[in-house]
Design a protein around this motif. Structure first.
Motif, PDB file in Angstrom:
ATOM      1  N   TYR A 162       0.813  -1.215   0.000  1.00  7.55           N
ATOM      2  CA  TYR A 162       0.000   0.000   0.000  1.00  7.55           C
ATOM      3  C   TYR A 162       0.850   1.269   0.000  1.00  7.55           C
ATOM      4  O   TYR A 162       0.319   2.372   0.118  1.00  7.55           O
ATOM      5  N   ARG A 163       2.163   1.112  -0.116  1.00  8.19           N
ATOM      6  CA  ARG A 163       3.099   2.242  -0.144  1.00  8.19           C
ATOM      7  C   ARG A 163       2.860   3.194   1.040  1.00  8.19           C
ATOM      8  O   ARG A 163       2.727   4.409   0.879  1.00  8.19           O
ATOM      9  N   THR A 164       2.825   2.603   2.202  1.00  5.39           N
ATOM     10  CA  THR A 164       2.610   3.379   3.420  1.00  5.39           C
ATOM     11  C   THR A 164       3.911   3.811   4.093  1.00  5.39           C
ATOM     12  O   THR A 164       3.895   4.702   4.943  1.00  5.39           O
ATOM     13  N   ILE A 165       5.033   3.202   3.738  1.00  2.09           N
ATOM     14  CA  ILE A 165       6.306   3.529   4.386  1.00  2.09           C
ATOM     15  C   ILE A 165       6.657   4.996   4.144  1.00  2.09           C
ATOM     16  O   ILE A 165       6.650   5.470   3.009  1.00  2.09           O
ATOM     17  N   GLY A 166       6.969   5.692   5.211  1.00  2.00           N
ATOM     18  CA  GLY A 166       7.406   7.087   5.109  1.00  2.00           C
ATOM     19  C   GLY A 166       6.292   8.106   5.080  1.00  2.00           C
ATOM     20  O   GLY A 166       6.565   9.307   5.135  1.00  2.00           O
ATOM     21  N   LYS A 167       5.040   7.634   5.000  1.00  2.00           N
ATOM     22  CA  LYS A 167       3.913   8.579   5.012  1.00  2.00           C
ATOM     23  C   LYS A 167       3.587   8.963   6.460  1.00  2.00           C
ATOM     24  O   LYS A 167       3.939   8.279   7.398  1.00  2.00           O
ATOM     25  N   ARG A 168       2.900  10.091   6.621  1.00  2.26           N
ATOM     26  CA  ARG A 168       2.473  10.581   7.933  1.00  2.26           C
ATOM     27  C   ARG A 168       3.651  10.755   8.887  1.00  2.26           C
ATOM     28  O   ARG A 168       3.622  10.334  10.054  1.00  2.26           O
ATOM     29  N   THR A 169       4.709  11.375   8.388  1.00  8.02           N
ATOM     30  CA  THR A 169       5.837  11.726   9.244  1.00  8.02           C
ATOM     31  C   THR A 169       5.557  13.095   9.869  1.00  8.02           C
ATOM     32  O   THR A 169       5.403  14.086   9.157  1.00  8.02           O
ATOM     33  N   MET A 170       5.458  13.130  11.192  1.00  9.27           N
ATOM     34  CA  MET A 170       5.070  14.339  11.918  1.00  9.27           C
ATOM     35  C   MET A 170       6.297  15.000  12.542  1.00  9.27           C
ATOM     36  O   MET A 170       7.232  14.331  12.958  1.00  9.27           O
ATOM     37  N   LEU A 171       6.248  16.326  12.639  1.00  2.45           N
ATOM     38  CA  LEU A 171       7.425  17.066  13.089  1.00  2.45           C
ATOM     39  C   LEU A 171       7.166  18.038  14.235  1.00  2.45           C
ATOM     40  O   LEU A 171       8.117  18.695  14.687  1.00  2.45           O
ATOM     41  N   HIS A 172       5.926  18.172  14.721  1.00  2.00           N
ATOM     42  CA  HIS A 172       5.672  19.237  15.692  1.00  2.00           C
ATOM     43  C   HIS A 172       6.320  20.536  15.203  1.00  2.00           C
ATOM     44  O   HIS A 172       7.220  21.080  15.861  1.00  2.00           O
ATOM     45  N   PRO A 173       5.917  21.081  14.059  1.00  2.00           N
ATOM     46  CA  PRO A 173       6.559  22.309  13.566  1.00  2.00           C
ATOM     47  C   PRO A 173       6.559  23.390  14.638  1.00  2.00           C
ATOM     48  O   PRO A 173       5.566  23.613  15.331  1.00  2.00           O
ATOM     49  N   VAL A 174       7.692  24.069  14.759  1.00  2.00           N
ATOM     50  CA  VAL A 174       7.891  25.054  15.822  1.00  2.00           C
ATOM     51  C   VAL A 174       8.221  26.410  15.213  1.00  2.00           C
ATOM     52  O   VAL A 174       9.096  26.520  14.351  1.00  2.00           O
ATOM     53  N   ASN A 175       7.499  27.438  15.665  1.00  2.00           N
ATOM     54  CA  ASN A 175       7.903  28.814  15.387  1.00  2.00           C
ATOM     55  C   ASN A 175       8.231  29.487  16.704  1.00  2.00           C
ATOM     56  O   ASN A 175       8.017  28.916  17.777  1.00  2.00           O
ATOM     57  N   SER A 205      12.212  21.902  14.108  1.00  2.00           N
ATOM     58  CA  SER A 205      11.609  20.739  14.739  1.00  2.00           C
ATOM     59  C   SER A 205      12.686  19.984  15.502  1.00  2.00           C
ATOM     60  O   SER A 205      13.826  19.887  15.043  1.00  2.00           O
ATOM     61  N   ALA A 206      12.300  19.470  16.668  1.00  2.00           N
ATOM     62  CA  ALA A 206      13.181  18.564  17.397  1.00  2.00           C
ATOM     63  C   ALA A 206      12.462  17.257  17.718  1.00  2.00           C
ATOM     64  O   ALA A 206      12.977  16.440  18.464  1.00  2.00           O
ATOM     65  N   HIS A 207      11.269  17.077  17.146  1.00  2.00           N
ATOM     66  CA  HIS A 207      10.444  15.908  17.460  1.00  2.00           C
ATOM     67  C   HIS A 207      10.000  15.242  16.163  1.00  2.00           C
ATOM     68  O   HIS A 207       9.002  15.644  15.567  1.00  2.00           O
ATOM     69  N   VAL A 208      10.750  14.251  15.722  1.00  2.00           N
ATOM     70  CA  VAL A 208      10.392  13.520  14.509  1.00  2.00           C
ATOM     71  C   VAL A 208       9.594  12.284  14.899  1.00  2.00           C
ATOM     72  O   VAL A 208      10.085  11.428  15.634  1.00  2.00           O
TER      73      VAL A 208
END
Length: 538
Positions: free
Chosen positions: A289-302, A467-470
């Protein structure tokens, strides 16, 4: 200047006493090893799993791409620490370079260099995972004993010393505005309150994997190969049978050409939300289903910076000890993007890169550092359709990178974060504030700042993000069409392969993730230990 003397380097002493540690970059010939479990990565997931599996009597080999640095190597030196302890020398970014990603790469992983903030996974997040992603066995009551176990193991508790001025801005501002705020639990034991946690703890106070679980695993016979890059998972399309690793030179980039082949009954990935998908993609594992690497979250920070009349000295004291979740769940998990407000510690090197400018402008920024406060808004991504996270892919040289989109939902969260942080700083007595955005000046009045932020474009390269949260990239779930791993952390399309770290998260969690990883992996590793060798787990 604080002089640090007579601190016992227990890891180095253990190595001298015979712990099995190997610098793979110094090997002169190929090696072939056999074990029960090979663990790729030595951070929060790998370190926790290693201790539990070795306690069960299993033979474990730990693979770490980064170097082995121990207590005596940590000298509060930004130049060497960023070079040695972080992914890509602290220069890792998203694929287009628009977001900086600070992520550990050393024995101990990000636990060696994080700022010690330790939160249990919010109940709202766990409920969302169950209802939307079909995750079972991880509700608040089910996770409580695992969190309790790891909090005791790693001395996680409330920080009882007064907050440093940089963090106390949060309390002062929130109390003036009637916003909620709380203290942050920290994983420390005998902390000297130096403030340089991001450079490696020189006093052994931070209870990272480097000084807790990995030494315990090595005492029980585990073998550690550092400067060893996991190049491919060995498999036959049906089951994983080991890992092929490359010895890495001191630069951490080029291989020596010497290989270490680890044959194992079980392969366990704990390399993080970018490296795990990268290894799976390089290994060409089944991925229907080519799910590898999808939905990678980063807690984007400003961030927003502020100048005060009084001394702040943002490099001194516990980096993060107070926070505000006032805006985290205001609209529920699936409403507008929530964010957590925390302080950002500002050592001179890090500060000079964050504050921006050059020449006289940069000099003036650094000269004012003692009176500077920094706040960050940690955005909770992944909870709505317009917040899908990023996608990991491979560069031409086979290394992993992540492409992360700027969406309207993220723009809205960042804008509201810019407004909330500055309002808090003004309420705490700031004389001027500036958003971390190219081309924006210092503002001395809240009304002028608010007007400017509401009209300001939120776009890549203009809005300076980090980001510091992968997290994510190997999302856990019950639907094979949307998940990489099942509820037990098992890869869905290959037997004898588990994933045990933050890459399992199907969304971000809305809090600094290390304790979430500890608790989840303790549970999963205990299950795996019982299956592989049915001995009581201590």
């Amino acid at each position: 200047m604080i002089e640090i003397r007579n601190i016992k380097d227990t890891f180095a002493e253990g190595v001298d006493a015979g712990w099995k540690t190997v610098h793979a970059g110094e090997l002169r010939r190929d090696e072939i090893l056999e074990c029960d479990v090979v663990i790729v990565g030595t951070g929060a997931g790998g370190g926790t799993a290693a201790e539990i599996l070795t306690q069960a009597g299993l033979d474990v080999v730990l693979i770490e791409e980064g170097p082995l640095r121990t207590t005596r190597d940590f000298r509060l030196d930004e130049r060497s620490a960023y070079r040695d302890l972080y992914q890509e020398g602290a220069a890792r970014t998203t694929k287009d370079g628009s977001m900086i990603i600070l992520q550990g790469r050393n024995v101990g992983g990000s636990t060696t260099v994080n700022w010690t903030s330790s939160f249990r996974t919010p109940e709202q997040t766990l409920l969302h995972w169950e209802s939307v992603h079909g995750i079972k066995g991880m509700q608040k009551e089910q996770m409580a004993p695992w969190f309790d176990r790891m909090e005791k193991r790693l001395h996680i508790g409330q920080w009882t010393m007064p907050a440093n001025p940089n963090n106390d801005v949060i309390r002062r501002g929130c109390e003036q505005l009637g916003w909620s705020w709380e203290s942050i639990p920290r994983n420390v034991n005998g902390c000297w309150n130096l403030g340089y946690c991001g450079l490696g703890c020189p006093t052994n106070a931070k209870q990272s994997m480097l000084v807790t679980t990995i030494p315990e695993a090595l005492k029980r016979g585990a073998r550690l190969y550092h400067r060893a890059r996991a190049e491919k998972i060995i498999h036959d399309g049906k089951r994983a049978t080991g890992v092929l690793c490359l010895g890495m030179r001191q630069d951490g980039v080029t291989s020596t050409g010497v290989t270490v082949t680890v044959r194992a009954r079980h392969v366990l990935l704990a390399g993080g939300g970018i490296n795990n998908p990268g290894l799976l993609l390089r290994s060409e594992v089944p991925d229907p289903y080519r799910t590898i690497g999808k939905r990678t979250m980063l807690h984007p920070v400003n961030a927003v910076f502020a100048h005060f009349d009084e001394k702040i000295e943002p490099w001194n004291g516990a980096p993060q000890s107070l926070y505000s979740d006032h805006f985290q769940w205001k609209d529920g998990p699936t409403g507008s993007m929530g964010f957590k407000i925390e302080a950002v510690p500002l050592q001179p090197g890090l500060a000079s890169s964050l504050l921006g400018g050059h020449g006289e402008e940069l000099v003036s920024q650094v000269q004012a550092l003692a009176n500077t406060n920094g706040l960050l808004a940690l955005c909770r991504d992944g909870f709505t359709e317009d917040s899908p996270g990023g996608t990991v892919s491979l560069r031409s040289d086979g290394t992993a990178t992540v492409d992360y989109p700027m969406t309207d939902t993220l723009r809205d969260g960042l804008r509201r974060g810019f407004l909330a942080m500055a309002e808090l700083q003004f309420a705490a007595g700031a004389k001027e504030v500036r958003p971390h955005q190219l081309g924006q000046p210092w503002f001395t009045r809240w009304d002028a700042y608010k007007q400017a932020i509401q009209a300001m474009p939120i776009e890549k390269f203009q809005t300076r993000l980090g980001s510091a949260h992968v997290m994510g990239g190997c999302a856990m779930g019950s639907d094979p069409a949307n998940a990489v791993a099942d509820n037990n952390g098992r890869y869905m399309n290959l037997d004898r392969l588990s994933i045990m770290d933050g890459s399992l998260f199907p969304t971000s969690i809305g809090a600094n993730p290390q304790l979430s990883i500890y608790g989840m992996v303790a549970r999963l590793a205990a299950m795996l230990a019982a299956e592989l060798k049915p001995l009581p787990v201590k």
